[in-house]
Each structure stands twice: as structure tokens, then as C-alpha cells.
Design a protein around this motif. Structure first.
Motif, short mmCIF file in Angstrom:
data_model
loop_
_atom_site.label_atom_id
_atom_site.label_comp_id
_atom_site.label_asym_id
_atom_site.label_seq_id
_atom_site.Cartn_x
_atom_site.Cartn_y
_atom_site.Cartn_z
N LYS A 1 0.85 -1.20 0.00
CA LYS A 1 0.00 0.00 0.00
C LYS A 1 0.88 1.25 0.00
O LYS A 1 2.06 1.19 0.39
CB LYS A 1 -0.89 0.00 1.25
CG LYS A 1 -1.93 -1.11 1.27
CD LYS A 1 -3.06 -0.76 0.32
CE LYS A 1 -4.26 -1.67 0.57
NZ LYS A 1 -5.42 -1.21 -0.21
N GLU B 1 0.19 9.19 0.67
CA GLU B 1 0.40 10.43 -0.10
C GLU B 1 1.75 11.06 0.24
O GLU B 1 2.21 11.96 -0.46
CB GLU B 1 -0.74 11.43 0.19
CG GLU B 1 -2.05 10.97 -0.41
CD GLU B 1 -3.16 12.02 -0.32
OE1 GLU B 1 -2.89 13.13 0.18
OE2 GLU B 1 -4.28 11.71 -0.74
N MET C 1 -3.54 3.86 -0.50
CA MET C 1 -3.68 3.65 -1.95
C MET C 1 -3.10 2.31 -2.39
O MET C 1 -2.10 1.85 -1.85
CB MET C 1 -2.94 4.76 -2.72
CG MET C 1 -3.60 6.11 -2.65
SD MET C 1 -2.63 7.35 -3.58
CE MET C 1 -1.46 7.87 -2.34
N ALA D 1 -3.42 3.13 -7.78
CA ALA D 1 -3.88 4.46 -7.34
C ALA D 1 -2.69 5.37 -7.08
O ALA D 1 -2.71 6.57 -7.39
CB ALA D 1 -4.74 4.33 -6.08
N TYR D 2 -1.61 4.82 -6.51
CA TYR D 2 -0.41 5.62 -6.24
C TYR D 2 0.23 6.11 -7.53
O TYR D 2 0.64 7.27 -7.64
CB TYR D 2 0.59 4.84 -5.38
CG TYR D 2 1.88 5.61 -5.12
CD1 TYR D 2 1.85 6.72 -4.27
CD2 TYR D 2 3.07 5.27 -5.73
CE1 TYR D 2 3.02 7.45 -4.03
CE2 TYR D 2 4.24 6.00 -5.50
CZ TYR D 2 4.21 7.09 -4.65
OH TYR D 2 5.35 7.81 -4.43
N PHE E 1 -1.59 8.89 -8.65
CA PHE E 1 -1.35 10.03 -7.75
C PHE E 1 -0.08 10.79 -8.11
O PHE E 1 -0.05 12.02 -8.11
CB PHE E 1 -1.27 9.49 -6.31
CG PHE E 1 -0.88 10.51 -5.27
CD1 PHE E 1 -1.77 11.51 -4.87
CD2 PHE E 1 0.38 10.47 -4.67
CE1 PHE E 1 -1.40 12.45 -3.91
CE2 PHE E 1 0.76 11.40 -3.73
CZ PHE E 1 -0.14 12.40 -3.34
#
Lengths: 119, 375
Positions: free
Chosen positions: A2, A5, A109, A113-114, A117
Motif C-alpha cells: 500500500k 500520499e 492507496m 492508485a499511487y 497520484f
């Protein structure tokens, strides 16, 4: 694995969470020349400054991504900070955390998703 | 904010994978693909190419070269008259308080003097030169149509000599007009890394061709401002605005060597520069606080702004780090800063406060890395 941010990665290993910084973060930092890790046994709260990392450019703090107890730290990156650039998402993990409930990781995330990002 | 200026090599930097940052009003490469550490080590091992076109280039002319030199001596505590033709020396602009307004290179190119000044100070320097020298009949020509490169490192001679063998015969601080890649270049055997090498002023229309010719050599890598900073720090060289500023005097800054005997008390042309009274007095008495090399004992870098203490606990700060970071050739942290005169001898132990902790740091003799100029 995972992702936060703050460009950390978290991976479950048994009942522990291993924490490091992402390849993207390592690249942005530049050559890492100094790492200061917390003492094992330290209890930390989310967003505590737990690690100091210095590159040729600047000093940065690594924050605790979740509450927990530091149970193990990676002395190898203190001895050879360059490992953080060589293998940030593998050999150059920073610390292992004991947490009450591993489900807190669900909030972070996924790799996909990362990647989105960081663009 | 004003638009950032670009050097003639801007597109070339981008094509080389440079990361560009604002610096002294310019968009400049801070690093290329190799990264700061490898660029630094490459420059010490082979040759590094630096675009320093942001620096200011100025020509001073007059009817009589000796008169031009003497006029410039009213602004700098340096012997300019007596600087031989084809030679260059380091200089300083001082103010009425004896502080340093900028540091510069002064070259005697026969019928004129050629100056190279810092990017951040160049407008002020040109104004200072005009105000100080034009009344004496000196023409101040601010050159904006030439780029400036540095080629530094043990392979620099071999690389540049492949374009024109004449450069191999130059010694440290020699200057000459040399044709390189079809362009008339003003070359000096000098630089700011502690390595042997050259600085090259080239007409802007020939800048890209010459840069490409130098970079085509297998020994050469482009080097950004990041490694330029760690190279000059290891070489014990000052960065203006950090290690020197309008409140630091030449004596405090450890730059007494830049003030030749002729300009000191009892010299043939003693004084006659801004702040002479203060500076000449300080040469005799010493400065209360002086610039020294500092080697942190541990691995933690001590950067600019770190305060220095005489004891591990208590007491007030007695000094401050003005440049510091990791020295790739040294393989550990290196720094420079100002300490009280009594703490200046090498071996003195001080403590630098980093993240609330006082860590040991020792005064050491500069430079950290032996300079390898071709004398």
C-alpha cells in the motif's frame, strides 16, 4: 503493498507492517547520504517525525503513517544510505511497526492508485 | 516575478535530461541524468562540463592599460597593475565598511581587462564599475553576447587540447585567445572545483557547437549546479552570498592571500580601495571571527545556518555554518563556517546544533580535497 500520499510504502509481514519510501520519492530526493532511524521500542502516532533522511540536496522527515510501536529498524541503510536509492521498495525498508489492527492499511492507496497520484 | 533568463545552452540542457531550477535570475541545470553524487565523482575522475553563462562578463578599456588597472585598484584591494599580460587573478569588490560586495576574476588581456563576476551581483557590479571608473576615462563594456563554460577535471587538458593543442601549454591562471570549434574563445586555465581545467568565454552563436564538441568526448559529462557546489566546497572555495557577504571582511573570510603586498600598509600602492582603513587595520590585528573548514564527526550533514557552540550543553552560539553538505570525494559531511578567532586553529572542537541536538564538529585546514592545479 500500500502507498501513502507522503510517498511511503507499507507491506504486511506476519503481524507487522514494514515501511519504506517509494522509488518515486527516492528519485526525487536524489542521492541519500544520511539516515537516522528511531530506537526500536518507540511508540509512535500517525504523522510523528520518525526518520530523518538527508540527500545531497536537503533534509526531509519521514512521518509515521499509522499509530504503532517500532519493533525493528533497518541498520543497513544507516551504514549505507545509498541503498535507499538502489532498492527503495525492497532491501532499503526503514522500520517495522506493530499495530493493533492491520485493517488500517485498507485506507491507503493501491499501487495503481499511487501511480495515478504521482502522475 | 521577472521571467527567468535562459543561457544559449537551454535546449541542450533539456536534451541532456537536466533538471532545471531558478538560480540568480536564470533557469539553470541543477543536475543531469547521473545525479549530483556521480557528477561530482566524474568531474574529479575525468572531466566535467559546466554551463556558467549566467555569470557576468565585463571588459574594461582605456587609452592606457596601466591607467585602467590603477583605476580598478580604487575598487578592489588587489594588485591589478603588475598583473602580467596573459595572466589572471582572484579579486574582491569591497565596501566602505571593509565588507565584500562580490568576488571576481580579473584577467589582463593586453589592451583590456576582462572580468568575470557572480551572476547574482552582476548588475550591481556593472553599476559599481561604471560609477567608479567612467569618470577616470575607463569604458565599461558589459558583455551579453558570449556564453561562459567551465571544463574541469584531470582529463580537461586532454579534452580541450583535442580541439586546439595550444591550451596544453597554458599554466594555472594563464589566459589566452584560442580558436575552438571555429570560434574565437577567451580561455583561462582556472575554475572553481579544485581541479585543473579551463574557463571558456565563447560567442553565443558558437556556444552550442562548442558545447557539443566538448560533450562528444567520452571523458566528459555535463555537471549541474548541485555538484558544482559540492566540488567547490570540498576545494575550500567560497560561494558569494553564503560564505562571503557585505558584512564579512577579506581577513575574516580567510582571503588575505588575495591582497598582494603592494596594496597593504607600507606597500607601493597601499590602501586606496573602499574600506582600506578597516581592512589594513584588520590585517595587523586579525578578525574577531574567521572562516574555517569544519568536519562533522558523525555522518549527519551540517548545512548552511547550523549554529556552532563551544560546549555540548548551554552557552550561546559562537559561530555559524555558511556552506555545508555531503562531500562525495570525502565520503562524508563537510562544511565551512565562521568561528571565533580563538577556536580557529585546526583541531578545535565545536558542536553544531542539528535538529535540536549538539553534534561534534572539528575545525580542519582547508581544502578537504587537495587542489590539483597545473602550476
Amino acid at each position: 503493498m500500500k502507498f501513502t500520499e507522503e510517498h511511503e510504502w507499507l507491506e504486511i509481514e506476519g503481524d507487522l507492517v514494514v515501511v519504506g519510501i517509494t522509488a518515486h520519492a527516492a528519485e526525487q530526493l536524489g542521492d541519500v547520504v544520511f539516515v537516522e532511524l528511531p530506537e526500536p521500542g518507540t511508540t509512535v502516532s500517525k504523522d510523528d517525525e520518525v526518520v530523518v533522511i538527508e540527500s545531497v540536496k536537503a533534509a526531509s522527515d519521514i512521518l509515521a503513517p499509522i499509530d504503532g510501536e517500532i519493533v525493528e529498524v533497518n541498520e543497513a541503510i544507516v551504514e549505507d544510505p545509498g541503498k535507499v536509492n538502489e532498492d527503495p521498495e525492497g532491501e532499503a525498508w526503514f522500520f517495522k511497526l506493530k499495530v493493533e489492527d492491520l485493517s488500517v492499511l485498507d485506507d491507503f492507496m493501491s499501487e495503481a492508485a499511487y501511480k495515478k497520484f504521482i502522475g | 516575478m521577472d521571467e527567468l533568463k535562459r543561457t544559449p545552452l537551454h535546449d541542450l540542457h533539456l536534451s541532456l535530461g537536466a533538471k532545471m531550477v531558478p538560480f540568480a535570475g536564470y533557469e539553470m541545470p541543477v543536475q543531469y541524468k547521473l545525479g549530483v553524487m556521480k557528477e561530482h565523482l566524474h568531474c574529479r575522475a575525468a572531466a566535467g562540463f559546466f554551463d556558467v553563462s549566467h555569470m557576468g562578463q565585463v571588459i574594461l578599456r582605456g587609452d592606457d592599460p596601466e591607467g585602467v588597472a590603477l583605476a580598478l585598484e580604487t575598487l578592489v584591494p588587489v594588485a591589478v597593475a603588475g598583473l602580467g599580460e596573459g595572466r589572471q587573478r582572484y579579486g574582491l569588490f569591497t565596501n566602505e565598511d571593509g565588507g565584500i560586495e562580490d568576488d571576481l576574476m580579473i584577467a589582463n588581456r593586453g589592451d583590456h581587462l576582462f572580468l568575470v563576476v557572480n551572476a547574482a551581483c552582476k548588475e550591481a557590479d556593472v553599476a559599481r564599475l561604471r560609477a567608479g571608473l567612467e569618470p577616470a576615462g575607463v569604458t565599461v563594456d558589459y558583455i551579453e553576447d558570449r556564453a561562459l563554460f567551465a571544463l574541469q577535471g584531470p582529463a580537461a587538458e586532454q579534452v580541450l587540447a583535442a580541439l586546439n593543442p595550444a591550451v596544453a601549454g597554458m599554466r594555472f591562471m594563464d589566459v589566452a585567445t584560442v580558436e575552438l570549434a571555429g570560434a574565437e574563445c577567451w580561455v583561462s586555465r582556472s575554475g572553481y572545483t579544485g581541479e585543473d581545467g579551463y574557463e571558456i568565454s565563447v560567442p553565443e552563436e558558437s556556444a552550442v557547437a562548442l558545447a557539443e564538441a566538448l560533450l562528444a568526448h567520452e571523458a566528459v559529462e555535463p555537471i549541474g549546479l548541485g555538484a558544482r557546489d559540492s566540488l567547490r566546497l570540498e576545494a575550500g572555495l567560497c560561494l558569494y552570498g553564503h560564505d562571503l557577504d557585505p558584512t564579512t571582511t577579506p581577513v575574516a573570510g580567510g582571503l588575505l592571500w588575495a591582497i598582494q603586498k603592494a596594496r597593504r600598509a607600507d606597500g607601493a600602492r597601499a590602501g586606496g580601495f573602499p574600506g582600506a582603513e578597516k581592512i589594513l587595520a584588520e590585517i595587523a590585528t586579525g578578525a574577531p571571527s574567521v572562516r574555517v573548514g569544519l568536519k562533522p564527526e558523525g555522518r549527519a550533514p551540517m548545512r548552511e545556518g547550523v549554529e556552532l557552540f563551544e560546549t555540548e550543553t548551554g552557552g550561546d552560539a559562537v559561530g555559524r555554518i555558511t556552506s555545508g553538505g555531503f562531500g562525495p570525494t570525502v565520503g562524508g559531511p563537510v562544511a565551512m563556517g565562521y568561528v571565533p578567532a580563538q577556536a580557529a586553529p585546526p583541531g578545535s572542537r565545536l558542536y553544531g546544533e542539528v535538529r535540536g541536538k549538539r553534534l561534534p564538529v572539528d575545525v580542519i585546514a582547508l581544502p578537504f580535497v587537495k587542489q590539483s592545479y597545473k602550476r
